[in-house]
Design an enzyme around this catalytic site. Structure first.
Site, PDB file in Angstrom:
ATOM      1  N   HIS A 135       3.406  -6.078 -13.565  1.00  0.00           N
ATOM      2  CA  HIS A 135       2.220  -6.856 -13.942  1.00  0.00           C
ATOM      3  C   HIS A 135       1.030  -5.974 -14.313  1.00  0.00           C
ATOM      4  O   HIS A 135       0.463  -6.123 -15.385  1.00  0.00           O
ATOM      5  CB  HIS A 135       1.820  -7.804 -12.811  1.00  0.00           C
ATOM      6  N   HIS A 156      -2.492  -6.625  -6.926  1.00  0.00           N
ATOM      7  CA  HIS A 156      -2.653  -8.068  -7.062  1.00  0.00           C
ATOM      8  C   HIS A 156      -1.876  -8.872  -6.030  1.00  0.00           C
ATOM      9  O   HIS A 156      -1.890 -10.097  -6.074  1.00  0.00           O
ATOM     10  CB  HIS A 156      -2.295  -8.512  -8.486  1.00  0.00           C
TER      11      HIS A 156
END
Length: 81
Positions: free
Chosen positions: A46, A65
């Site tokens: 990501h 994240h």
């Protein structure tokens, strides 16, 4: 540069994962209970952060994240609240 957990994949203990420096890249290495070593890129898909091994959950966690990946490096398990 980010830290590594062990010096070589041979030092990954059964049932545990570790980040290993292999040349210029980082490898997420997991040794299953049968002793088979599984190696994946340690770069999160990501945000390109280096994942860390969560020994209590047996997951690879992204510190950027919060996503979690199973010990095979697949899936996108959201953190539990």
């Amino acid at each position: 540069m980010t830290p590594k957990d062990v010096d070589s994949v041979e030092k990954a203990a059964p049932g545990r994962g570790a980040v290993v420096q292999c040349g210029l890249t980082k490898v997420a290495a997991y040794r299953d209970q049968n002793g088979t070593l599984h190696e994946y890129s340690a770069i999160c898909t990501h945000l390109n952060c280096i994942v860390t091994w969560n020994s209590s959950e047996k997951t690879w966690n992204c510190p950027c994240h919060g996503s979690r990946f199973d010990n095979a490096g697949t899936g996108n398990q959201q953190p539990s609240d």
